[in-house]
Design an enzyme around this catalytic site. Structure first.
Site, PDB file in Angstrom:
ATOM      1  N   LYS A  36     -13.242 -22.369 -34.512  1.00 19.34           N
ATOM      2  CA  LYS A  36     -13.761 -21.346 -33.598  1.00 19.34           C
ATOM      3  C   LYS A  36     -15.049 -20.700 -34.095  1.00 19.34           C
ATOM      4  O   LYS A  36     -15.928 -20.410 -33.292  1.00 19.34           O
ATOM      5  CB  LYS A  36     -12.701 -20.286 -33.311  1.00 19.34           C
ATOM      6  CG  LYS A  36     -12.370 -19.398 -34.488  1.00 19.34           C
ATOM      7  CD  LYS A  36     -11.259 -18.424 -34.139  1.00 19.34           C
ATOM      8  CE  LYS A  36     -11.036 -17.484 -35.293  1.00 19.34           C
ATOM      9  NZ  LYS A  36      -9.646 -17.025 -35.378  1.00 19.34           N
ATOM     10  N   ARG A 131      -1.281  -7.626 -34.424  1.00 19.19           N
ATOM     11  CA  ARG A 131      -2.112  -8.282 -33.422  1.00 19.19           C
ATOM     12  C   ARG A 131      -1.122  -9.029 -32.529  1.00 19.19           C
ATOM     13  O   ARG A 131      -0.216  -8.386 -32.020  1.00 19.19           O
ATOM     14  CB  ARG A 131      -3.190  -9.181 -34.067  1.00 19.19           C
ATOM     15  CG  ARG A 131      -4.404  -9.378 -33.125  1.00 19.19           C
ATOM     16  CD  ARG A 131      -5.502 -10.238 -33.727  1.00 19.19           C
ATOM     17  NE  ARG A 131      -5.108 -11.649 -33.816  1.00 19.19           N
ATOM     18  CZ  ARG A 131      -5.907 -12.619 -34.264  1.00 19.19           C
ATOM     19  NH1 ARG A 131      -7.139 -12.326 -34.661  1.00 19.19           N
ATOM     20  NH2 ARG A 131      -5.492 -13.871 -34.318  1.00 19.19           N
TER      21      ARG A 131
HETATM   22  C1  LIG Z   1      -9.075 -17.334 -36.452  1.00 18.97           C
HETATM   23  C2  LIG Z   1      -7.659 -17.715 -36.566  1.00 18.97           C
HETATM   24  C3  LIG Z   1      -7.241 -18.536 -37.607  1.00 18.97           C
HETATM   25  C4  LIG Z   1      -8.175 -19.006 -38.711  1.00 18.97           C
HETATM   26  O1  LIG Z   1      -8.484 -17.921 -39.529  1.00 18.97           O
HETATM   27  P1  LIG Z   1      -9.370 -18.107 -40.862  1.00 18.97           P
HETATM   28  O2  LIG Z   1      -9.254 -16.812 -41.570  1.00 18.97           O
HETATM   29  O3  LIG Z   1     -10.745 -18.416 -40.402  1.00 18.97           O
HETATM   30  O4  LIG Z   1      -8.771 -19.211 -41.623  1.00 18.97           O
HETATM   31  C5  LIG Z   1      -5.895 -18.902 -37.648  1.00 18.97           C
HETATM   32  N1  LIG Z   1      -5.028 -18.472 -36.724  1.00 18.97           N
HETATM   33  C6  LIG Z   1      -5.389 -17.692 -35.693  1.00 18.97           C
HETATM   34  C7  LIG Z   1      -4.363 -17.266 -34.709  1.00 18.97           C
HETATM   35  C8  LIG Z   1      -6.721 -17.271 -35.591  1.00 18.97           C
HETATM   36  O5  LIG Z   1      -7.069 -16.472 -34.582  1.00 18.97           O
END
Ligand SMILES: *Cc1c(COP(=O)(O)O)cnc(C)c1O
Length: 389
Positions: A36, A131
Site C-alpha cells: 500500500k 482500530r
Molecule cells: C498497513 C497495514 C499492514 C502493514 O503494516 P506495516 O507496518 O507497513 O508492515 C498490515 N496490516 C494492516 C491491516 C495494515 O493496514
C-alpha cells in the site's frame, strides 16, 4: 530526469523481503507482502512475489485492480475492511479480505454468489489498539454468521496492533489470539488456515523468546521497504534501510544571515519562527533551497545528507542549512525517507518514481560519475540513509 524523484532499488527491496521471508519461514510464519505504501506498484509486487511472499496485501481495491490489470495473478488480500459500496469489485479482484463487519461480509457473499466465486474472509479481532476488529466477546457470533454465508470461506482470524494507539504486540495479546483460534476451532469443529498476528510491529515479538503459538502469518510493508521496525524505528539486522531515497534539486544556494528580520508573526504553516539566540551567534550560514515541499513529502520524515540540516519546509520549498559545503544550483541532494515521507512522496504526482534494478542492461547508469560509483553500502552505512550526489 527532471524534478524530484524517488529512487526505488528493486534489488534491495527483494533482498529485504527474502531475508524476512526466510527468517520468519524458519519459525513457521508466512509473509503477506504489503504494497500500500507503494500505491500497489507492480514492480515492487513482482519482487515481493519473487522473494516468496505467499500473498500480496493492499489496503486499496484500486491498487489491487491495477496489479491484476498488469497481469499479476498471485493471491491478493484486501487488508482494509472492504467498503460496502465496493463489495463487488473486491470479490472480482481480491481473493481474500480482512473483515470486521457482518454487513460487509454479507455483501461480499451476495457478490460472490452473483459472480460464481468464493471469497475468503479473515475475521479481525480487536486486541487493544482500538482500530479495526471484532471484540473477543462478539467473535463467536461473527464466526457463526460467517460460516452460514454462501460464497464465503472463513480462512482464519487476525489482528492489527501498533497503528492507532501504538499497542505493542507481545506474548499477552498474541497468546490471546492463539487461544481465540483454538476456541473457534473447537467450538465450530473447523480448521483455521490463517492466524495473522499483525504487521511489521510484530517482528520484535516474532524474533523474541516468546512461543509463537498459532500465529502463522504476518503482513509486512514498512520492514520490507525501509528495513526498520515501526515501534522504535530501529534498523533490522541485515536489511537495507536505503532501498528507497528521495532526490531533489537545488534551486537556490546563498550565504544568508542566520536570523530573520522584521516583525515576526505566523509562517505559512502555523507557528511563528522562534528566534534562536542560544548557540554561537554566527553572522551568516550557507542556505540551500531544494525544489520539493510539503505537497510532495513529509519534511519531518526526511534524513538529509551528513553536514546538512533541514531548517523548514513550505508547500514547494525545502530549506537546508548546508553547513560548510554550499552546493551549486542544479546539484542533487539525496534524502533518506521514513514511512510518512515515503507515503506522501509516492502519492505526489510531482515526484517521479524511478526503479533501479541490478539486472544488467535494465537501466542506464547515472551520468554523474560520482553517483555511478555509489557503492552498495553495508547495512551500518545504509542506516545513515542519505548522501549528497
Ligand atoms: C498497513 C497495514 C499492514 C502493514 O503494516 P506495516 O507496518 O507497513 O508492515 C498490515 N496490516 C494492516 C491491516 C495494515 O493496514
Amino acid at each position: 530526469m527532471s524534478g524530484p524523484r524517488l529512487e526505488i532499488d528493486l534489488g534491495r527491496i527483494r533482498h529485504n523481503a527474502c531475508v524476512l521471508v526466510e527468517r520468519l519461514g524458519s519459525l513457521g510464519i508466512e509473509v503477506t507482502g504489503v504494497t500500500k505504501a507503494m500505491l500497489g506498484s507492480v514492480e515492487v509486487a513482482r519482487e515481493l512475489m519473487a522473494a516468496g511472499v505467499t500473498s500480496l496485501g493492499d489496503s486499496r481495491i484500486e491498487n489491487i485492480e491495477a496489479m491484476r490489470t498488469a497481469g499479476l495473478d498471485g493471491h491478493m488480500t484486501l487488508i482494509r475492511s472492504p467498503m460496502l459500496s465496493q463489495a463487488d469489485r473486491v470479490v472480482a479482484h481480491a481473493d481474500a479480505s480482512l473483515n470486521s463487519e457482518l454487513a460487509v461480509i454479507e455483501a461480499l457473499s451476495a457478490a460472490a454468489c452473483h459472480r460464481g466465486r468464493v471469497h475468503a474472509v479473515v475475521l479481525m479481532v480487536e486486541l487493544g489498539d482500538l482500530r479495526e476488529g471484532i471484540l473477543a466477546g462478539d467473535l463467536d457470533d461473527a464466526v457463526r454468521a460467517t460460516l452460514a454465508l454462501p460464497g464465503i470461506v472463513l480462512r482464519g482470524i487476525g489482528t492489527n496492533l501498533a497503528c492507532q494507539s501504538g499497542v505493542t504486540p507481545d506474548h499477552r495479546n498474541m497468546d490471546e489470539l492463539s487461544r481465540l483460534a483454538d476456541a473457534i476451532e473447537e467450538r465450530f469443529a473447523i480448521a483455521l488456515d490463517v492466524v495473522s498476528g499483525g504487521n511489521s510491529a510484530n517482528l520484535g515479538w516474532a524474533f523474541g523468546p516468546s512461543p509463537l503459538g498459532r500465529v502463522n502469518n504476518l503482513r509486512l510493508g514498512e520492514s520490507i521497504l525501509l528495513g526498520v521496525e515501526p515501534l522504535r524505528r530501529q534498523c533490522i539486522d541485515g536489511l537495507f534501510t536505503d532501498a528507497i531515497t528521495l532526490v531533489a534539486e537545488v534551486i537556490e544556494a546563498k550565504t544568508k544571515p542566520t536570523q530573520p528580520w522584521g516583525e515576526i508573526n505566523q509562517t505559512a504553516f502555523g507557528s511563528a519562527t522562534a528566534i534562536d539566540n542560544s548557540g554561537p551567534q554566527l553572522a551568516s550560514t550557507s542556505r540551500a533551497i531544494v525544489g520539493v515541499g510539503r505537497q510532495d513529502v513529509d519534511a519531518d520524515g526526511l534524513t538529509p545528507p551528513k553536514g546538512f540540516t533541514i531548517l523548514g519546509a513550505s508547500s514547494d520549498h525545502l530549506v537546508l542549512d548546508a553547513g560548510r559545503h554550499l552546493p551549486v544550483v542544479g546539484a542533487e541532494v539525496r534524502f533518506g525517507v521514513d514511512y510518512s515521507a515515503l507515503l506522501r512522496a509516492m502519492t505526489s504526482p510531482y515526484v517521479a518514481k524511478v526503479y533501479l534494478t541490478d539486472k544488467p542492461g535494465a537501466w542506464d547508469p547515472p551520468a554523474n560519475p560520482q553517483a555511478a560509483m555509489r557503492d552498495r553500502p553495508d547495512t551500518a552505512e545504509a542506516a545513515d540513509g542519505a548522501s549528497l550526489i
